[in-house]
Design an enzyme around this catalytic site. Structure first.
Site, PDB file in Angstrom:
ATOM      1  N   CYS A 121       7.599  11.751  11.227  1.00 59.87           N
ATOM      2  CA  CYS A 121       6.605  12.602  11.868  1.00 59.87           C
ATOM      3  C   CYS A 121       5.223  12.421  11.293  1.00 59.87           C
ATOM      4  CB  CYS A 121       7.019  14.048  11.749  1.00 59.87           C
ATOM      5  SG  CYS A 121       8.066  14.277  10.380  1.00 59.87           S
ATOM      6  N   ASN A 181       0.835  -1.201   0.000  1.00 64.63           N
ATOM      7  CA  ASN A 181       0.000   0.000   0.000  1.00 64.63           C
ATOM      8  C   ASN A 181       0.870   1.251   0.000  1.00 64.63           C
ATOM      9  OD1 ASN A 181       0.810  -0.622   2.718  1.00 64.63           O
ATOM     10  ND2 ASN A 181      -0.640   0.912   3.424  1.00 64.63           N
TER      11      ASN A 181
END
Lengths: 72, 383
Positions: free
Chosen positions: B324, B150
């Site tokens: 992040c 994915n």
């Protein structure tokens, strides 16, 4: 972090960084903090004369760019 | 108008799907378990929908189990199969680059006494058949390998893995969410026993998934109640969503080939022009065996979140494998498994396109990206 979770001030510094770059020439000190492996590294160059900082510039590889700037 | 290049994260519902869902909110709203005519109408719609969705993967209607989404399907496949078939063995094989719902479900099974082995991938993110073969033991219970990544879009040799498992009498599960709607899926040709699908990934509504369960494969139900879905997954059926997914499957069957061709030409343009226009830029994932909608890059010297925020300022929505962007603050496990250094993984950019992507969206990102990368590199101490 989501772009919306940073403060306006932080985002402004990210978009329009103050004092970005590197200083060259005489009386220059250089320091780095952080580690690119963790995804945050800042590099400072300082121009020091008579024990006083005359100028400061920095570069960064970081997601905390704005935040770090804010701290300045 | 925002240029949306993050189809891997979420897709809009096709307006034709919304139309197909509409009657099931307040016209045909009966419960398929009820014995009156309203219940009959709902049962009829449920049966029709199930059969259309089965057709998408060449399965039989009664092999389709509706769930709340791909995460639940993955949980049901792994936990449901492991618990029900414990006597056959306790060894489960997955790959290093599986979706987090597979990784964490496997971790849960390890705590419950099962043994899990993660096969490595090569630099392109591909699993090699011999790496699976050498791990197969007499007490191997289940192999679960995603149809395609994915993240980086690399397509796995599913038929070969399926055949190997079938020969050895081991159940084979594949999470086909990234590939559905883009590749032709056939559970028989690919020797698949359990397959995960998601409604949203074919432009249907969120909150609905499917687990294909081959006849003869037994699962321990994970949601207990009134015995819907052959007793494998209880709970009143989400008929509007199911009717929507059925329409979505129908559209895929009619338009997939043409759509994949269009996406592939956009993808190839992205890859060619971005690699040409930006120095020290690299393609992540396999150059050929990749999904037609995925272009995944890394750029030396810059960090992904800065890249994402800069593009967001230009109203271009993208994704990154940088730390992040994740809740764990770790860079993408897929990129690390492919052998990228952490600082390389931090500089990654995922562009995923889809049904409503326009040529002008491709133009916008090809135009904006070199400027953004150049600006961030000028500010970077490691470029």
């Amino acid at each position: 972090m989501k772009s919306t979770s940073y403060s306006k001030k932080v985002l402004d510094h990210f978009r329009n960084p103050r004092n970005a770059g590197t200083l060259t020439g005489k009386d220059i000190a250089k320091g780095t903090v952080g580690n690119p492996v963790c995804g945050d590294l800042m590099e400072f160059t300082l121009k020091v004369k008579n024990n006083r900082i005359q100028d400061i510039k920095f570069r960064f590889f970081s997601h905390l760019v704005g935040k770090s700037l804010d701290d300045l | 108008m925002t240029v949306y290049l993050d189809y891997q994260s979420s897709k809009p519902v096709d307006p034709r799907v919304v139309n197909a869902m509409n009657p099931y909110f307040n016209e045909t709203f009966g419960n398929p378990s009820s014995l009156h005519s309203a219940g009959d109408k709902a049962t009829e719609a449920l049966d029709k929908s199930r059969s259309k969705i089965a057709g998408l993967i060449k399965a039989e209607s009664d092999e389709i189990i509706f769930t709340s989404g791909a995460t639940e399907s993955n949980n049901l496949a792994l936990i449901g199969y492991a618990l029900k078939n414990k006597g056959k063995g306790e060894y489960i094989i997955i790959s290093e680059t599986e979706h987090i719902s597979i990784h964490n479900t496997a971790k849960f099974l390890m705590k419950s006494g099962f043994e899990v082995s993660k096969v490595p991938v090569d630099h392109y993110g591909q699993v090699h058949l011999n790496k699976i073969r050498e791990r197969l033991t007499d007490d191997t219970l289940l192999v679960s390998i995603g149809y395609a990544s994915n993240e980086v879009g690399t397509v796995q040799p599913i038929k070969e893995i399926g055949r190997l498992c079938r020969e050895r009498g081991i159940a084979f599960h594949t999470d086909a969410v990234a590939a559905e709607g883009l590749l032709s899926l056939d559970v028989n040709k690919d020797f698949v026993d359990l397959m995960t699908l998601s409604s949203n990934d074919i432009y249907g509504p969120k909150g609905l998934g499917v687990l294909y369960v081959r006849k003869g494969i037994k699962l321990m139900p994970q949601i207990i109640g009134g015995g819907q879905e052959n007793g494998i997954r209880s709970g009143t059926e989400n008929l509007p969503a199911i009717a929507g997914m059925a329409r979505a499957a129908e559209i895929v069957m009619q338009e997939r080939e043409q759509e994949a061709k269009k996406l592939q030409s956009f993808r190839d343009r992205l890859i060619k022009e971005i690699l040409e226009n930006i120095p020290r830029s690299f393609l992540n994932g396999h150059p050929e065996k990749r999904l037609p909608n995925n272009a995944h890059f890394r750029f030396d010297g810059i960090e992904g979140e800065s890249l994402l925020l800069s593009l967001n300022d230009k109203e271009i929505a993208v994704s990154t494998g940088s730390a992040c962007s994740s809740k764990t603050l770790e860079p993408s496990h897929t990129l690390i498994a492919m052998g990228l250094l952490h600082e390389e993984a931090h500089g990654s950019l995922e562009l995923s396109i889809g049904r409503f992507t326009k040529e002008s969206d491709i133009d916008s990102v090809i135009k904006a990206l070199p400027e953004v990368v150049d600006r961030l590199r000028k500010l970077s101490p490691i470029y």
